[in-house]
Scaffold this motif. Structure first.
Motif, PDB file in Angstrom:
ATOM      1  N   VAL A   4       0.844  -1.185   0.000  1.00 13.06           N
ATOM      2  CA  VAL A   4       0.000   0.000   0.000  1.00 13.06           C
ATOM      3  C   VAL A   4       0.881   1.237   0.000  1.00 13.06           C
ATOM      4  CG1 VAL A   4      -1.770   1.281   1.272  1.00 13.06           C
ATOM      5  CG2 VAL A   4      -1.789  -1.217   1.317  1.00 13.06           C
ATOM      6  N   ILE A  46       0.708   5.260   0.612  1.00 13.37           N
ATOM      7  CA  ILE A  46      -0.153   6.272   1.219  1.00 13.37           C
ATOM      8  C   ILE A  46       0.462   7.637   0.965  1.00 13.37           C
ATOM      9  CG2 ILE A  46      -1.102   7.144   3.389  1.00 13.37           C
ATOM     10  CD1 ILE A  46      -1.097   4.207   4.355  1.00 13.37           C
ATOM     11  N   THR A  90      -4.418  11.404   9.223  1.00 11.54           N
ATOM     12  CA  THR A  90      -5.175  10.398   8.482  1.00 11.54           C
ATOM     13  C   THR A  90      -4.258   9.372   7.838  1.00 11.54           C
ATOM     14  OG1 THR A  90      -6.928  12.001   8.064  1.00 11.54           O
ATOM     15  CG2 THR A  90      -6.887  10.056   6.658  1.00 11.54           C
ATOM     16  N   GLY A  91      -3.217   9.834   7.166  1.00 14.24           N
ATOM     17  CA  GLY A  91      -2.286   8.918   6.517  1.00 14.24           C
ATOM     18  C   GLY A  91      -1.569   8.011   7.504  1.00 14.24           C
ATOM     19  N   LEU A 119      -4.078   5.418   8.910  1.00 12.80           N
ATOM     20  CA  LEU A 119      -4.304   4.385   7.907  1.00 12.80           C
ATOM     21  C   LEU A 119      -3.095   3.463   7.817  1.00 12.80           C
ATOM     22  CD1 LEU A 119      -5.935   3.078   5.635  1.00 12.80           C
ATOM     23  CD2 LEU A 119      -4.963   4.805   4.084  1.00 12.80           C
ATOM     24  N   ALA A 120      -1.899   4.028   7.822  1.00 12.46           N
ATOM     25  CA  ALA A 120      -0.687   3.213   7.742  1.00 12.46           C
ATOM     26  C   ALA A 120      -0.563   2.273   8.939  1.00 12.46           C
ATOM     27  CB  ALA A 120       0.543   4.118   7.650  1.00 12.46           C
ATOM     28  N   VAL A 135       3.630  -1.138   4.100  1.00 11.47           N
ATOM     29  CA  VAL A 135       3.165   0.225   3.844  1.00 11.47           C
ATOM     30  C   VAL A 135       4.335   1.145   3.534  1.00 11.47           C
ATOM     31  CG1 VAL A 135       1.956   2.200   4.855  1.00 11.47           C
ATOM     32  CG2 VAL A 135       1.224  -0.110   5.421  1.00 11.47           C
ATOM     33  N   ILE A 177       4.841   5.386   2.987  1.00 11.72           N
ATOM     34  CA  ILE A 177       4.193   6.689   3.077  1.00 11.72           C
ATOM     35  C   ILE A 177       5.069   7.707   2.358  1.00 11.72           C
ATOM     36  CG2 ILE A 177       3.348   8.486   4.632  1.00 11.72           C
ATOM     37  CD1 ILE A 177       3.222   6.325   6.821  1.00 11.72           C
TER      38      ILE A 177
END
Length: 116
Positions: free
Chosen positions: A4, A6, A12-13, A16-17, A27, A29
């Motif tokens: 994923v 991000i 928020t990021g 979510l991570a 993940v 970012i």
């Protein structure tokens, strides 16, 4: 391995991570800034936010440095009218040594994520 991507390392990021990493996803970012903010981005954590952070195992650390018993003060024409307690919210008066609540999410990601 990255499952994923991000965009954005804000609250928020990062949340979510953390959740994706907790579920076993790799993940990555990306963010426009090269370093996290050092100043406060908000000191009141609402009950729903605390519930979410509890699931990420960071709410307890924040509760240790915050205070409950927030009150909304109402004024009309400059005169104090009433106070309304805000049950369940947490006011974080100083950041934990690691930084704010979402810095705790960064730490959580660092310990949950496998290497690149």
């Amino acid at each position: 391995m990255t499952d994923v991507l991000i965009a954005g390392a804000g609250p928020t990021g990062l949340t979510l991570a953390c959740e994706m990493a907790r579920r076993g996803a790799g993940v990555r970012i990306v963010d426009q800034r090269s370093a996290p903010h050092r100043e406060s981005r908000g000191k009141t954590l609402h009950p729903d936010t605390l519930e979410l952070l509890e699931g990420l195992d960071v709410a307890g650390r924040l509760a240790g440095i915050g205070s409950r018993g927030l009150v909304f003060r109402k004024y009309f024409d400059g005169a104090h009218v009433s106070d309304t307690p805000y049950e369940g919210a947490l006011f974080v008066t100083s950041p934990p040594p690691e930084g704010g609540g979402f810095s705790l999410c960064r730490l959580r990601l660092a310990t949950d994520q496998p290497g690149p």
